[in-house]
Write a protein that holds these residues in place. Structure first.
Motif, short mmCIF file in Angstrom:
data_model
loop_
_atom_site.label_atom_id
_atom_site.label_comp_id
_atom_site.label_asym_id
_atom_site.label_seq_id
_atom_site.Cartn_x
_atom_site.Cartn_y
_atom_site.Cartn_z
N UNK A 96 -30.48 28.59 -0.64
CA UNK A 96 -31.89 29.00 -0.76
C UNK A 96 -32.21 29.40 -2.21
N UNK A 97 -31.30 30.13 -2.83
CA UNK A 97 -31.51 30.50 -4.24
C UNK A 97 -31.59 29.24 -5.10
N UNK A 98 -30.73 28.27 -4.79
CA UNK A 98 -30.72 27.02 -5.56
C UNK A 98 -32.04 26.27 -5.39
N UNK A 103 -31.04 29.88 -9.60
CA UNK A 103 -29.68 29.90 -10.16
C UNK A 103 -29.47 28.75 -11.15
N UNK A 104 -28.48 28.92 -12.00
CA UNK A 104 -28.09 27.83 -12.90
C UNK A 104 -26.57 27.79 -13.00
N UNK A 132 -25.99 20.06 -13.63
CA UNK A 132 -26.16 19.97 -12.18
C UNK A 132 -25.35 21.07 -11.49
N UNK A 133 -25.90 21.64 -10.42
CA UNK A 133 -25.21 22.73 -9.72
C UNK A 133 -23.93 22.26 -9.06
N UNK A 140 -22.10 29.82 -10.55
CA UNK A 140 -23.56 29.89 -10.44
C UNK A 140 -24.00 31.28 -10.85
N UNK A 141 -24.97 31.33 -11.74
CA UNK A 141 -25.53 32.61 -12.15
C UNK A 141 -26.99 32.68 -11.74
#
Ligand SMILES: [Zn+2]
Length: 320
Positions: A96-98, A103-104, A132-133, A140-141
């Motif tokens: 969901x964050x992505x 996030x990055x 890309x994630x 992931x931050x």
């Protein structure tokens, strides 16, 4: 109903500082006829060792701390309660964050992070790299809005700091406001080995378990801020209503909290040296400023009142 939890990690033998935190949680829950859950933070399978799981059950039994739900043994934990059984829940929160663009991916090596900042923060270069994630071996931050420079027009800078500040209620210290940007920066939510970070697992667990009251050491103040920040991003409004109690830490020397590596302060060593759990209760009572009339946990429960929290030196530490 008040719901709280004990959340030990099976990565070392429990020590006197853990006993203080557990007993304080137990007293607060039992005094208010709440529900106490045992959650074992064992997501990191590499660090979780069987002897440390066993030590958790032996210690709770020795201290006389009963609980209303959660694992009863290592086997029971691994079969029914392990955090690894909730991996899909943690990953859903990360997805969901992505999807929200929160996030990055950060591919900074450990040595680069150590060089650029004392706290291991990404220097910010990865924020704009747009890796890309799915890139292997990247963490992931979460994107924490940057703090604005001081020359910013006042109105705008107030709005921005509104976005990066989190507020919560502490049962001992009162209202607390922390700036996530300056305290934590773009903190990690998924480790480079793909394991969800502590903040995600803890937040999702507390949400699923319906926790309403969290007791933890003052060293986790910034963790609380990080988790509230994430809860706001994830729309987990239950968590933002949680009451917290950040208690002082027990110190093994004037500027060092007790660590799991300090064997002589482990409860296992104390048991083996013949220390009784009554002696531990006596020590905890004195830290809480309580005079006991009798011995043991029951005497402590009778003497304990919520007013005892006022005796806690706010967010500081107890030398031993
Ligand atoms: Zn980076």
């Amino acid at each position: 109903m008040l719901r709280s939890r004990l959340a030990p990690t099976p990565s070392g033998y429990l020590h006197l500082g853990n006993a203080f935190s557990f007993v304080l949680t137990w007293l607060l829950v039992r005094k208010q006829h709440g529900h106490l859950h045992l959650r074992i933070d064992d997501l990191d399978a590499e660090r979780a060792k069987s002897e440390y799981y066993d030590d958790i059950f032996t210690t709770l039994d020795w201290l006389g701390l009963n609980y209303d739900s959660g694992a009863r043994s290592r086997q029971d934990c691994l079969q029914h309660w392990s955090q690894r059984r909730r991996l899909h829940n943690y990953n859903a929160a990360l997805m969901r964050l992505a999807e929200q663009g929160d996030v990055f991916a950060c591919d900074c090596s450990r040595s680069l992070l150590a060089q650029t900042s004392p706290t291991g923060l990404c220097p910010g270069t990865c924020r704009t790299k747009n890796l890309p994630l799915t890139t292997p071996n990247t963490a992931w931050r979460v994107r924490v809005p940057e703090q604005m420079p001081e020359q910013m027009p006042e109105q705008i800078s107030e709005q921005i700091s509104e976005q990066t500040s989190v507020r919560f209620h502490d049962a001992s210290a009162g209202e607390i406001s922390l700036n996530v940007a300056s305290e934590l920066g773009d903190f990690i939510v998924r480790r480079r080995d793909g394991i969800p970070a502590y903040h995600i697992a803890s937040l999702v667990d507390d949400t699923l378990d319906g926790t309403t009251f969290i007791v933890r050491g003052a060293d986790l103040l910034t963790s609380t801020a990080a988790q509230i920040f994430l809860a706001e991003r994830l729309g987990l409004s239950g968590f933002t209503q949680t009451t917290f109690l950040h208690h002082p830490l027990l110190l093994e020397s004037p500027d060092k909290k007790i660590s799991k590596s300090h064997q002589s302060l482990s409860l296992k060593a104390m048991r083996e040296n013949g220390t009784s759990s009554e002696e531990v209760m006596l020590r905890i009572a004195s830290l809480l400023g309580i005079t006991l009339h009798g011995a043991g946990l029951q005497a402590l429960l009778e003497a304990f009142s919520l007013d005892s929290l006022r005796a806690l030196p706010h967010l500081s530490a107890f030398p031993l």
